[in-house]
Design a protein around this motif. Structure first.
Motif, short mmCIF file in Angstrom:
data_model
loop_
_atom_site.label_atom_id
_atom_site.label_comp_id
_atom_site.label_asym_id
_atom_site.label_seq_id
_atom_site.Cartn_x
_atom_site.Cartn_y
_atom_site.Cartn_z
N VAL A 16 -23.83 13.22 36.46
CA VAL A 16 -22.69 13.73 35.69
C VAL A 16 -21.67 14.29 36.68
CG1 VAL A 16 -22.01 15.45 33.95
CG2 VAL A 16 -24.21 14.24 33.73
N PRO A 17 -20.38 14.01 36.54
CA PRO A 17 -19.76 13.35 35.39
C PRO A 17 -19.84 11.84 35.46
CG PRO A 17 -18.08 13.92 36.99
CD PRO A 17 -19.38 14.47 37.52
N PHE A 18 -19.84 11.22 34.29
CA PHE A 18 -19.61 9.79 34.17
C PHE A 18 -18.63 9.57 33.03
CE2 PHE A 18 -20.35 5.85 31.81
CZ PHE A 18 -19.90 4.96 32.78
N VAL A 19 -17.53 8.91 33.33
CA VAL A 19 -16.51 8.59 32.33
C VAL A 19 -16.02 7.17 32.58
CG1 VAL A 19 -14.26 9.20 31.35
CG2 VAL A 19 -15.76 11.01 32.22
N THR A 20 -15.95 6.38 31.51
CA THR A 20 -15.37 5.04 31.59
C THR A 20 -14.27 4.91 30.56
OG1 THR A 20 -15.82 2.66 31.46
CG2 THR A 20 -17.07 4.07 29.98
N ASN A 21 -13.24 4.14 30.91
CA ASN A 21 -12.14 3.84 29.99
C ASN A 21 -12.11 2.37 29.59
OD1 ASN A 21 -10.87 6.54 30.22
ND2 ASN A 21 -10.57 5.91 32.34
N PHE A 22 -13.17 1.63 29.95
CA PHE A 22 -13.27 0.19 29.65
C PHE A 22 -12.12 -0.58 30.31
CE2 PHE A 22 -15.29 2.54 26.19
CZ PHE A 22 -16.57 2.01 26.23
N ASN A 23 -11.71 -0.10 31.48
CA ASN A 23 -10.63 -0.74 32.22
C ASN A 23 -11.21 -1.88 33.05
OD1 ASN A 23 -8.30 -1.37 33.65
ND2 ASN A 23 -8.47 0.41 35.02
N THR A 24 -10.86 -3.12 32.71
CA THR A 24 -11.43 -4.30 33.37
C THR A 24 -10.76 -4.62 34.71
OG1 THR A 24 -9.91 -5.78 32.19
CG2 THR A 24 -12.07 -5.34 31.17
N GLY A 25 -9.68 -3.90 35.05
CA GLY A 25 -9.01 -4.15 36.32
C GLY A 25 -7.83 -5.07 36.24
N HIS A 26 -7.37 -5.39 35.03
CA HIS A 26 -6.11 -6.11 34.85
C HIS A 26 -5.60 -5.85 33.44
CE1 HIS A 26 -8.01 -10.14 33.23
NE2 HIS A 26 -8.73 -9.11 32.87
N GLY A 27 -4.29 -6.09 33.23
CA GLY A 27 -3.74 -5.81 31.93
C GLY A 27 -2.29 -6.23 31.81
N HIS A 28 -1.75 -6.00 30.61
CA HIS A 28 -0.35 -6.27 30.34
C HIS A 28 0.45 -4.97 30.28
CE1 HIS A 28 -1.53 -10.36 29.50
NE2 HIS A 28 -2.34 -9.96 28.53
N LEU A 29 -0.24 -3.85 30.39
CA LEU A 29 0.38 -2.53 30.39
C LEU A 29 -0.53 -1.60 31.18
CD1 LEU A 29 -1.49 -0.70 28.22
CD2 LEU A 29 -0.25 -2.10 26.58
N TYR A 30 -0.04 -0.40 31.47
CA TYR A 30 -0.89 0.61 32.09
C TYR A 30 -0.62 1.94 31.40
CZ TYR A 30 -4.03 2.50 35.56
OH TYR A 30 -5.14 3.06 36.18
N ALA A 31 -1.71 2.51 30.86
CA ALA A 31 -1.62 3.78 30.13
C ALA A 31 -2.39 4.86 30.87
CB ALA A 31 -2.17 3.61 28.71
N VAL A 32 -1.95 6.09 30.71
CA VAL A 32 -2.64 7.26 31.25
C VAL A 32 -2.79 8.25 30.10
CG1 VAL A 32 -2.56 9.18 32.88
CG2 VAL A 32 -1.78 6.90 33.58
N ASP A 33 -4.02 8.44 29.65
CA ASP A 33 -4.33 9.33 28.54
C ASP A 33 -3.47 9.03 27.32
OD1 ASP A 33 -6.22 10.46 30.12
OD2 ASP A 33 -5.15 12.32 30.51
N GLY A 34 -3.34 7.76 27.00
CA GLY A 34 -2.62 7.33 25.81
C GLY A 34 -1.13 7.15 25.98
N ILE A 90 -9.77 -0.61 41.02
CA ILE A 90 -9.88 0.55 40.13
C ILE A 90 -10.54 0.17 38.80
CG2 ILE A 90 -7.97 1.80 41.20
CD1 ILE A 90 -6.21 0.89 38.87
N GLN A 91 -11.22 -0.96 38.78
CA GLN A 91 -11.98 -1.36 37.59
C GLN A 91 -13.04 -0.30 37.29
OE1 GLN A 91 -15.40 -4.42 37.50
NE2 GLN A 91 -13.57 -5.66 37.05
N ASP A 92 -13.19 0.05 36.00
CA ASP A 92 -14.21 1.00 35.59
C ASP A 92 -15.61 0.38 35.67
OD1 ASP A 92 -12.73 3.28 34.97
OD2 ASP A 92 -12.25 2.55 32.96
N ILE A 93 -16.61 1.23 35.63
CA ILE A 93 -17.97 0.76 35.35
C ILE A 93 -18.00 0.37 33.88
CG2 ILE A 93 -20.40 1.40 35.22
CD1 ILE A 93 -19.86 3.31 37.59
N LEU A 94 -18.34 -0.88 33.63
CA LEU A 94 -18.25 -1.46 32.29
C LEU A 94 -19.64 -1.49 31.64
CD1 LEU A 94 -15.69 -4.24 33.22
CD2 LEU A 94 -15.25 -2.10 32.00
N PRO A 95 -19.71 -1.81 30.35
CA PRO A 95 -20.99 -1.73 29.63
C PRO A 95 -22.12 -2.51 30.31
CG PRO A 95 -19.23 -1.94 28.05
CD PRO A 95 -18.60 -2.09 29.41
#
Length: 666
Positions: free
Chosen positions: A389-407, A420-425
């Motif tokens: 702990v801590p462990f937090v994932t945002n389901f970020n696959t490492g590519h996208g059409h936008l970039y958000a920070v806390d919504g 910066i890809q997250d640890i995924l399921p």
């Protein structure tokens, strides 16, 4: 190894009827590039044998942009949570695949770029080694080193098809019995932050050169063991220096693996035309030397014999996995990028890659299929690095059409940044229901943080448990579970629960209701776990209440994780400088930025430009203390622009900013 022609990489076929010795011998092995006029962009270092021998950290002008910073994470697996009854934790799995970095085959850039359509590998939990396979020698990609190490996977770089003369330079021995090439390769791996070298030699040599290569490996083995750097040899050269694929470990090639009671290469990669006898004989020979048979990898050529064949195999890969005795050898999958190259679009790529890993049903618990390949998950259990702990994932696959920070969406354009890809399921996907099942998938249309989220949709008419992550997370009186979700509805029950399984009762799942949505936008919750203090979370996922009776249910999940206390707010980085700027076209500049690291324990850094209205536009992210921004746009007629860098903690707390300005010239 044989490689396929794609729009990105062109490599002469080897190890099959299409092998052309002349094309290998005359190939531009060094990979010399014609650089574009924009010299601002940092490039991955690569070089010939002589360049390797002459290498120093100072010889790479872009070293600060190319060095991985994430240490190799320790991994575990817990049999109580294994998804498939056939899976056994025996042997290792490697992949050998191009690490695409650009649509230009001569542009091995350092860390991300401004487009979406990129090979973004995401199934690290089934791998042990990722071996780079490009058509040039030695590719330093901090992006790759970071994401692989974050998931507990080693990275091997490539010595690709050097002509005999280049091999001779690399493996030369000095008058003191040392092999300077081996010393340099080990030093290079340590400096850039990767774990070994894969030798793919498919241009013929001589008997004398083969003997020299054998002794080189013996030296490399001893020196590499002391410094945690490994070497793997491909089954191409015989002991006479001929290119003659043996498809087994035998008396014609074994001295590259072991010679006279001395280990040579740490690992050996068999060509693909084996049968069970050759596999068993290879295992027996390795054991007779006192070597681990799982240091021998049986190749699985996936390009033609899986991706292009629709899942049918030309050679009996399944013979590696007998059911009545231990697995014979380890497995090496060649050209895992094939899923992307045959896919019609990004969504299709994720489905196809998932079928190769989790089976044709995209469910690691159900690998039944009419195809010969049943999926990696049929044979191997998933592994996890989620052990603290801590462990937090945002389901970020490492590519996208936008970039958000806390919504808050801070960029709307295509991007990729696998570093910066997250640890995924851990499992994709396990859905337990006695009735209709919901569909989990990644979505790139919306994100709480990064460029993607987890979308769950379908008919919610029965209870659904979606198992996501294998963990080993001790719970304290300060622990809480954080979750962000978006239903598009206001003040309506979500019918969604965070679901926890504890290691002392792995078959029981405890459901924690997230309640109703407060807003149609992103909602956040922090669920108290103090009542479970002293227990250890062995897995977590999501539970959806079938009482909803909703025929068109949809929920996006943008964050899940366990933290203790408040989110850590790191100290800021300092001394931000614009190292170089090039105005590529009117109103657009590319930037090289450097700064001094935060003294805090930092996950990575976010880079922004400050807007005229006080807002922030996202320019990129990195674990390093240097970053290339390919395009920073001018706001109107402003004469100066401010860039800012913040440190991000593992709980996603944010530091104050280090700032710098640059002046527009045109």
């Amino acid at each position: 190894l044989r490689a396929a022609s794609t729009i990105y990489i062109l490599i002469a076929f080897a190890g099959c009827g299409g092998y052309d010795t002349k094309s290998v011998e005359t190939a531009n092995w060094v990979g010399e590039r014609t650089y574009p006029s924009n010299q601002t962009r940092p490039w991955s270092w690569e070089g010939s044998s002589q360049k390797i021998l002459n290498w120093t950290p100072e010889s790479d002008p872009d070293a600060d942009y190319n060095r991985g910073t994430v240490p190799l994470k320790a991994r575990f697996t817990n049999p109580a949570y294994w998804a498939n009854d056939n899976a056994r934790d025996e042997g290792r799995v490697a992949v050998t695949t191009p690490w695409y970095v650009s649509e230009d085959p001569n542009s091995f850039v350092s860390y991300g770029a401004d487009y979406f359509d990129m090979f973004t590998y995401t199934y690290w939990q089934y791998l042990d080694v990722f071996m780079v396979f490009n058509n040039w020698n030695s590719a330093m990609s901090a992006e790759l080193f970071d994401v692989a190490h974050r998931n507990g996977v080693e990275v091997y770089n490539l010595i690709m098809n050097p002509p005999a003369g280049e091999v001779e330079i690399l493996v030369q021995q000095d008058d003191q019995g040392r092999f300077p090439g081996a010393d340099k390769l080990i030093e290079i791996a340590e400096f850039y932050g990767f774990d070994g070298w894969f030798f793919n030699l498919e241009a013929p040599g001589t008997t004398a050169l083969a003997r020299q290569l054998r002794d080189f490996f013996i030296y490399f083995n001893k020196k590499g063991n002391a410094r945690n750097v490994r070497a793997m040899m491909y089954d191409s050269w015989t002991e006479a220096g001929d290119v003659d694929y043996q498809n087994e470990l035998n008396e014609r090639n074994d001295w590259y693996f072991h010679h006279e009671d001395r280990a040579a290469a740490h690992e050996y990669y068999l060509n693909y035309w084996y049968d069970q006898k050759r596999l068993a004989d290879s295992r027996d020979l390795a054991l007779s030397y006192g070597r681990d048979p799982y240091d021998v990898f049986a190749g699985f050529e996936t390009w033609f014999h899986y991706w292009k064949s629709g899942g049918d195999l030309k050679y009996p890969v399944w013979d590696i996995f007998p059911t009545d005795r231990p697995y014979l050898l380890s497995l090496a999958c060649f050209q895992m990028n094939g899923a992307r190259d045959v896919a019609s679009d990004n969504a299709d790529y994720y489905i196809r890659e998932g079928q190769f890993i989790s089976g044709m049903n995209n469910d690691p618990t159900n690998t039944s299929t009419g195809h010969e390949w049943q999926g990696l998950a049929h044979y191997y259990p998933a592994r996890s690095v989620i052990n603290s702990v801590p462990f937090v994932t945002n389901f970020n696959t490492g590519h996208g059409h936008l970039y958000a920070v806390d919504g808050d969406v801070r960029m709307r354009k295509d991007w990729y940044n696998r570093g910066i890809q997250d640890i995924l399921p851990t499992w994709r996907w396990i859905v337990v229901s006695e009735g209709s099942t919901l569909k989990p998938e990644f979505a790139w249309t919306d994100a709480f943080y990064g460029g993607s989220s987890l979308r769950v949709s379908g008919r919610l008419e029965s209870d659904n448990l979606i198992k996501l992550f294998m963990t080993h997370l001790p719970v304290t009186t300060e622990s809480s579970f954080v979750v962000a979700f978006k239903s598009g509805r206001t003040e309506e029950p979500t019918h969604m629960n965070v679901s926890l399984s504890f290691e002392d009762e792995p078959d029981e799942w405890v459901h924690l209701d997230v309640g109703s949505s407060d807003t149609p936008e992103w909602n956040t919750r922090r669920l108290d776990l103090s009542g479970f203090a002293g227990r250890t979370i062995g897995a977590f996922g999501l539970f959806f209440d079938g009482a909803a009776q909703d025929q068109s249910y949809e929920m996006k999940i943008g964050r899940m994780g366990v933290i203790d206390g408040a989110a850590n707010v790191p100290s800021p980085p300092t001394d931000l400088v614009v190292e170089n700027k090039v105005e590529d076209r009117t109103g657009v500049a590319s930037l090289r930025l450097k700064w001094t690291a935060s003294p805090s324990d930092v996950q990575y850094y976010n880079i922004y430009r400050r807007d005229a209205d006080g807002g922030l536009t996202y320019l990129g992210g990195t674990t390093l203390t240097a970053h290339f921004v390919p395009s920073c746009e001018r706001n109107g007629e402003e004469s100066t622009t401010t860039v800012a860098v913040e440190a991000v903690s593992y709980e996603f707390g944010y530091s104050s900013h280090a700032v710098a300005e640059f002046t527009w010239e045109n």
